[in-house]
Design a protein around this motif. Structure first.
Motif, PDB file in Angstrom:
ATOM      1  N   LYS A   1      11.382  19.353  -0.756  1.00 56.46           N
ATOM      2  CA  LYS A   1      11.125  20.359   0.036  1.00 56.46           C
ATOM      3  C   LYS A   1      11.978  20.180   1.105  1.00 56.46           C
ATOM      4  CE  LYS A   1       8.159  23.694   1.234  1.00 56.46           C
ATOM      5  NZ  LYS A   1       8.782  24.947   0.703  1.00 56.46           N
TER       6      LYS A   1
ATOM      7  N   GLU B   1       0.843  -1.266  -0.038  1.00 58.35           N
ATOM      8  CA  GLU B   1       0.126   0.015  -0.005  1.00 58.35           C
ATOM      9  C   GLU B   1       0.665   1.114  -0.060  1.00 58.35           C
ATOM     10  OE1 GLU B   1      -3.113   0.463  -0.593  1.00 58.35           O
ATOM     11  OE2 GLU B   1      -2.555   2.359  -0.468  1.00 58.35           O
ATOM     12  N   PHE B   2       0.480   2.152  -0.765  1.00 61.44           N
ATOM     13  CA  PHE B   2       1.310   3.431  -1.029  1.00 61.44           C
ATOM     14  C   PHE B   2       0.717   4.632  -0.445  1.00 61.44           C
ATOM     15  CE2 PHE B   2       2.902   0.489  -4.111  1.00 61.44           C
ATOM     16  CZ  PHE B   2       4.130   0.310  -4.001  1.00 61.44           C
TER      17      PHE B   2
ATOM     18  N   ARG C   1      -0.728   8.083   1.600  1.00 64.79           N
ATOM     19  CA  ARG C   1       0.153   8.908   2.416  1.00 64.79           C
ATOM     20  C   ARG C   1      -0.981   9.454   3.549  1.00 64.79           C
ATOM     21  NH1 ARG C   1       0.905  12.781  -2.159  1.00 64.79           N
ATOM     22  NH2 ARG C   1      -1.011  12.051  -2.603  1.00 64.79           N
ATOM     23  N   GLU C   2      -0.516   9.721   4.810  1.00 65.61           N
ATOM     24  CA  GLU C   2      -1.219  10.009   5.710  1.00 65.61           C
ATOM     25  C   GLU C   2      -1.884  11.426   5.275  1.00 65.61           C
ATOM     26  OE1 GLU C   2      -0.038   9.621   9.876  1.00 65.61           O
ATOM     27  OE2 GLU C   2       0.474   7.553   9.279  1.00 65.61           O
TER      28      GLU C   2
ATOM     29  N   LEU D   1      12.377   7.977  -1.532  1.00 61.27           N
ATOM     30  CA  LEU D   1      11.529   9.200  -1.509  1.00 61.27           C
ATOM     31  C   LEU D   1      12.484   9.961  -0.237  1.00 61.27           C
ATOM     32  CD1 LEU D   1       8.150   8.473  -2.067  1.00 61.27           C
ATOM     33  CD2 LEU D   1       9.622   9.880  -3.352  1.00 61.27           C
TER      34      LEU D   1
ATOM     35  N   PHE E   1       3.667  15.098  12.453  1.00 63.30           N
ATOM     36  CA  PHE E   1       4.687  15.135  11.533  1.00 63.30           C
ATOM     37  C   PHE E   1       4.815  15.633  10.224  1.00 63.30           C
ATOM     38  CE2 PHE E   1       4.488  11.876   8.006  1.00 63.30           C
ATOM     39  CZ  PHE E   1       3.018  11.202   8.493  1.00 63.30           C
ATOM     40  N   LYS E   2       3.345  15.958   9.946  1.00 64.04           N
ATOM     41  CA  LYS E   2       3.157  16.585   8.531  1.00 64.04           C
ATOM     42  C   LYS E   2       1.727  17.070   8.623  1.00 64.04           C
ATOM     43  CE  LYS E   2       1.158  13.649   5.178  1.00 64.04           C
ATOM     44  NZ  LYS E   2       1.514  12.748   4.101  1.00 64.04           N
TER      45      LYS E   2
ATOM     46  N   ARG F   1       9.995  25.087   7.645  1.00 68.10           N
ATOM     47  CA  ARG F   1       9.315  24.739   6.685  1.00 68.10           C
ATOM     48  C   ARG F   1       9.241  25.438   5.429  1.00 68.10           C
ATOM     49  NH1 ARG F   1       9.369  18.982   7.133  1.00 68.10           N
ATOM     50  NH2 ARG F   1       8.744  18.478   9.315  1.00 68.10           N
TER      51      ARG F   1
ATOM     52  N   ILE G   1      14.533  13.451   0.099  1.00 70.83           N
ATOM     53  CA  ILE G   1      14.267  14.598   0.931  1.00 70.83           C
ATOM     54  C   ILE G   1      15.735  14.998   1.844  1.00 70.83           C
ATOM     55  CG2 ILE G   1      13.334  15.366   3.248  1.00 70.83           C
ATOM     56  CD1 ILE G   1      10.937  13.304   2.340  1.00 70.83           C
TER      57      ILE G   1
ATOM     58  N   GLY H   1      13.122  17.745   8.014  1.00 71.28           N
ATOM     59  CA  GLY H   1      13.267  16.321   7.692  1.00 71.28           C
ATOM     60  C   GLY H   1      12.148  15.435   7.630  1.00 71.28           C
ATOM     61  N   TYR H   2      12.385  14.331   7.219  1.00 69.71           N
ATOM     62  CA  TYR H   2      11.082  13.312   7.547  1.00 69.71           C
ATOM     63  C   TYR H   2      10.771  12.810   8.587  1.00 69.71           C
ATOM     64  CZ  TYR H   2      14.883   9.621   6.469  1.00 69.71           C
ATOM     65  OH  TYR H   2      16.022   8.853   6.569  1.00 69.71           O
ATOM     66  N   GLY H   3       9.506  12.309   8.855  1.00 70.55           N
ATOM     67  CA  GLY H   3       9.148  11.799  10.208  1.00 70.55           C
ATOM     68  C   GLY H   3       8.035  10.850   9.998  1.00 70.55           C
TER      69      GLY H   3
ATOM     70  N   ASN I   1       9.770   3.804  -0.571  1.00 67.97           N
ATOM     71  CA  ASN I   1       9.968   4.607   0.461  1.00 67.97           C
ATOM     72  C   ASN I   1      11.449   5.140   0.851  1.00 67.97           C
ATOM     73  OD1 ASN I   1       7.166   4.884   0.869  1.00 67.97           O
ATOM     74  ND2 ASN I   1       7.072   3.882   2.962  1.00 67.97           N
TER      75      ASN I   1
ATOM     76  N   CYS J   1       6.302   5.672   8.741  1.00 65.64           N
ATOM     77  CA  CYS J   1       6.708   5.040   7.520  1.00 65.64           C
ATOM     78  C   CYS J   1       8.333   5.311   7.042  1.00 65.64           C
ATOM     79  CB  CYS J   1       6.077   5.186   6.139  1.00 65.64           C
ATOM     80  SG  CYS J   1       4.311   4.528   6.464  1.00 65.64           S
TER      81      CYS J   1
ATOM     82  N   LYS K   1       7.943  -1.877  -2.461  1.00 61.78           N
ATOM     83  CA  LYS K   1       7.630  -0.707  -1.435  1.00 61.78           C
ATOM     84  C   LYS K   1       8.926  -0.162  -0.552  1.00 61.78           C
ATOM     85  CE  LYS K   1       5.264   1.265   1.568  1.00 61.78           C
ATOM     86  NZ  LYS K   1       3.786   1.797   2.337  1.00 61.78           N
TER      87      LYS K   1
HETATM   88  C1  UDX Z   1       4.943   8.053   3.120  1.00 59.01           C
HETATM   89  C2  UDX Z   1       4.878   7.775   1.683  1.00 59.01           C
HETATM   90  O1  UDX Z   1       4.680   8.907   0.729  1.00 59.01           O
HETATM   91  C3  UDX Z   1       3.745   6.566   1.218  1.00 59.01           C
HETATM   92  O2  UDX Z   1       3.695   6.324  -0.237  1.00 59.01           O
HETATM   93  C4  UDX Z   1       3.774   5.330   1.992  1.00 59.01           C
HETATM   94  O3  UDX Z   1       2.566   4.438   1.817  1.00 59.01           O
HETATM   95  C5  UDX Z   1       3.964   5.602   3.773  1.00 59.01           C
HETATM   96  O4  UDX Z   1       4.906   6.574   3.834  1.00 59.01           O
HETATM   97  P1  UDX Z   1       3.514   9.559   4.823  1.00 59.01           P
HETATM   98  O5  UDX Z   1       4.453   8.945   5.837  1.00 59.01           O
HETATM   99  O6  UDX Z   1       2.253   9.389   5.234  1.00 59.01           O
HETATM  100  O7  UDX Z   1       3.528   8.694   3.348  1.00 59.01           O
HETATM  101  O8  UDX Z   1       3.954  10.951   4.338  1.00 59.01           O
HETATM  102  P2  UDX Z   1       4.733  11.812   3.262  1.00 59.01           P
HETATM  103  O9  UDX Z   1       3.706  12.932   2.645  1.00 59.01           O
HETATM  104  O10 UDX Z   1       5.176  10.792   2.427  1.00 59.01           O
HETATM  105  O11 UDX Z   1       5.814  12.539   3.968  1.00 59.01           O
HETATM  106  C6  UDX Z   1       6.778  11.792   4.861  1.00 59.01           C
HETATM  107  C7  UDX Z   1       7.473  12.884   5.617  1.00 59.01           C
HETATM  108  O12 UDX Z   1       8.547  13.468   4.864  1.00 59.01           O
HETATM  109  C8  UDX Z   1       6.910  13.922   6.214  1.00 59.01           C
HETATM  110  O13 UDX Z   1       7.384  14.034   7.659  1.00 59.01           O
HETATM  111  C9  UDX Z   1       7.237  15.296   5.473  1.00 59.01           C
HETATM  112  O14 UDX Z   1       7.111  16.320   6.324  1.00 59.01           O
HETATM  113  C10 UDX Z   1       8.465  14.829   4.882  1.00 59.01           C
HETATM  114  N1  UDX Z   1       8.819  15.569   3.616  1.00 59.01           N
HETATM  115  C11 UDX Z   1       8.049  15.218   2.405  1.00 59.01           C
HETATM  116  C12 UDX Z   1       9.911  16.534   3.559  1.00 59.01           C
HETATM  117  O15 UDX Z   1      10.346  17.020   4.553  1.00 59.01           O
HETATM  118  N2  UDX Z   1      10.015  17.033   2.317  1.00 59.01           N
HETATM  119  C13 UDX Z   1       9.479  16.625   1.336  1.00 59.01           C
HETATM  120  O16 UDX Z   1       9.705  17.264   0.235  1.00 59.01           O
HETATM  121  C14 UDX Z   1       8.242  15.849   1.193  1.00 59.01           C
END
Ligand code: UDX
Length: 434
Positions: free
Chosen positions: A251, A151-152, A154-155, A211, A319-320, A413, A215, A255-257, A208, A260, A204
């Motif tokens: 973006k 499954e892909f 996004r929250e 992506l 986290f987003k 951000r 970032i 950073g990412y949180g 992830n 996933c 999968k």
């Molecule tokens: C992610 C995948 O996108 C999705 O396909 C998978 O099924 C689950 O994991 P999700 O975690 O819901 O989804 O959020 P996503 O929109 O992908 O963002 C993940 C994190 O990256 C967030 O913390 C967001 O703030 C950060 N992010 C995203 C950045 O810092 N910069 C960006 O350009 C994009």
């Protein structure tokens, strides 16, 4: 054909509701009876735009039911989507005990041919463990197939991601299983890619992690921009114009949180290293991500010097945007650092204050939760933007400035236009822009 969905977390609940919306007969199952009762009464335990409306609609239509009687659900279904949790162990590997438990339950209730579909993110080769477990514990000589359909979603946009997917990956090893899964997704037949199971599982984790790397890459470039006159927003725009690169997930920020990316990067690193593959690229991406909050706190210190007893407002805890999820949210680390230095915090988030109160309860002294962004700004020496909710982009900054003790704005951000906010009299810093 009757479909079961085991697990009613993010993926399970959206899958159950989404498959019912596609017109299938769906039975959602979870061993948590309270949760099942709540969902069966039309209430969604998470904040996810559009999900509750769709749940209610499909419950009413009679296509969707929920039950805590897992054995019955297994017996009554032809296809079982496994959506239970695979949380990380300390070494980064995924804890597969819930998948094993479900496999044993299916084995014990095998009363005819079934397709068991991995929907949760699982390590490559998990299907062979599921097959072996079912073979070991089944009490009949009936057979079943295992398939992978990652499954892909996004929250925050989970419903629309499920209903309008970019791609549907189906990993199978029998024609019978393939036909049943293709039948389920018939309305999106043009988006289906059929592979073997290992490939589907790996798609999968590989997606992830890629992506997440994208970032970290732009965050590394942001650090470079800060040492020069370059602007990371324009660098990202310029890069994204190349269709081979694409503008999404470039973006820069904190950073990412989430539930996933951090988990999946660690898991894929472990899987690769266990198989003798060098995964240094992912390790470096993870290191860059872990640095983001420390660099952000450095900016706060550059603005305030001493943090002890300073009043600091924080906008955004999830986290987003568009979710109440705080798992692996950068805000958790920002708060921890600031409290450790003795700061007093005023926190605001449109949806995530309830979960954050469980981690950092309000004490009326060091931690105060506010009803609005404006309240979070009241009397503070600096205001930090941590999550880019839409309502923050529309803030009346003149009013915000009036209520602040010092007009210092630190934007994690890159939501605001530096020239515009400086013209209003703010001392402003952001990520990768002078
Ligand atoms: C992610 C995948 O996108 C999705 O396909 C998978 O099924 C689950 O994991 P999700 O975690 O819901 O989804 O959020 P996503 O929109 O992908 O963002 C993940 C994190 O990256 C967030 O913390 C967001 O703030 C950060 N992010 C995203 C950045 O810092 N910069 C960006 O350009 C994009």
């Amino acid at each position: 054909m009757k479909i079961a969905v085991f697990g009613t977390g993010y993926v399970g609940l959206v899958t159950a509701v989404g498959l019912a919306e596609f017109g299938h007969q769906v039975l959602g199952a979870d061993k948590d009876g309270d949760k099942i009762r709540m969902i069966a009464s039309g209430k969604v335990p998470i904040y996810e735009p559009g999900l509750e409306e769709l749940l209610v609609k499909n419950l009413k239509s009679g296509r969707l039911e929920f039950s805590a009687d897992l054995g019955r659900v297994a017996r009554e279904s032809d296809v079982i989507f496994v959506c239970v949790g695979t949380p990380p162990h300390d070494d980064g590997s995924a804890d597969m005990s819930q998948i094993e438990e479900v496999s044993r339950l299916i084995a014990a209730n095998l009363n005819g041919y079934k397709v068991v579909v991995e929907k949760s993110t699982v390590p490559v080769r998990t299907s062979s463990w599921i097959k072996r477990t079912i073979a070991l514990y089944k009490k009949t000589d009936l057979t079943c197939d295992v398939a992978s359909n990652p499954e892909f979603l996004r929250e925050g946009s989970a419903v629309s991601d499920f209903l309008h997917p970019d791609r549907i990956i189906i990993g199978v090893e029998s024609e019978r299983a393939r036909d049943m899964l293709v039948g389920i997704y018939r309305r999106h037949e043009d988006r289906i890619l059929i592979t073997n199971i290992d490939t589907a599982e790996l798609i999968k984790h590989a997606s992830n992690s890629f992506l997440a790397l994208k970032i970290s890459y732009i965050n590394m470039i942001a650090d470079l921009c800060e040492k020069t006159e370059a602007d990371v927003e324009l660098v990202a725009r310029g890069m994204g114009l190349d269709p081979r690169i694409g503008g999404l997930f470039l973006k820069a920020g904190l950073g990412y949180g989430g539930s996933c990316f951090p988990k999946d990067v660690k898991a894929l690193t472990k899987i690769g290293e266990d198989l003798g593959v060098s995964m240094g690229l992912l390790r470096e991406g993870e290191r860059i991500n872990a640095e983001r909050v420390r660099l952000f706190i450095h900016k706060v210190k550059q603005a305030l010097w001493i943090l002890k007893d300073k009043n600091i407002g924080i906008l955004g805890l999830s986290f987003k945007p568009e979710t109440d999820d705080i798992r692996e949210a950068p805000s958790l680390k920002v708060i921890r650092h600031l409290l450790a230095e003795g700061a007093r915090l005023r926190l605001y988030d449109p949806q995530a204050m309830t979960p954050m109160k469980q981690v950092y309860p309000e004490d009326g002294e060091r931690i105060v939760y506010c009803d609005s962004a404006l309240e979070a700004a009241r009397g503070v020496n600096a205001l930090l933007l941590v999550t880019e909710w839409e309502e923050f982009k529309r803030l009346d900054l003149e009013k915000v400035k009036e209520v602040m003790a010092n007009p210092i704005l630190i934007d994690g951000r890159n939501v605001f236009d530096p020239a515009a906010v400086r013209a209003m009299g703010f001392e402003y810093s952001s990520i990768g822009r002078k």
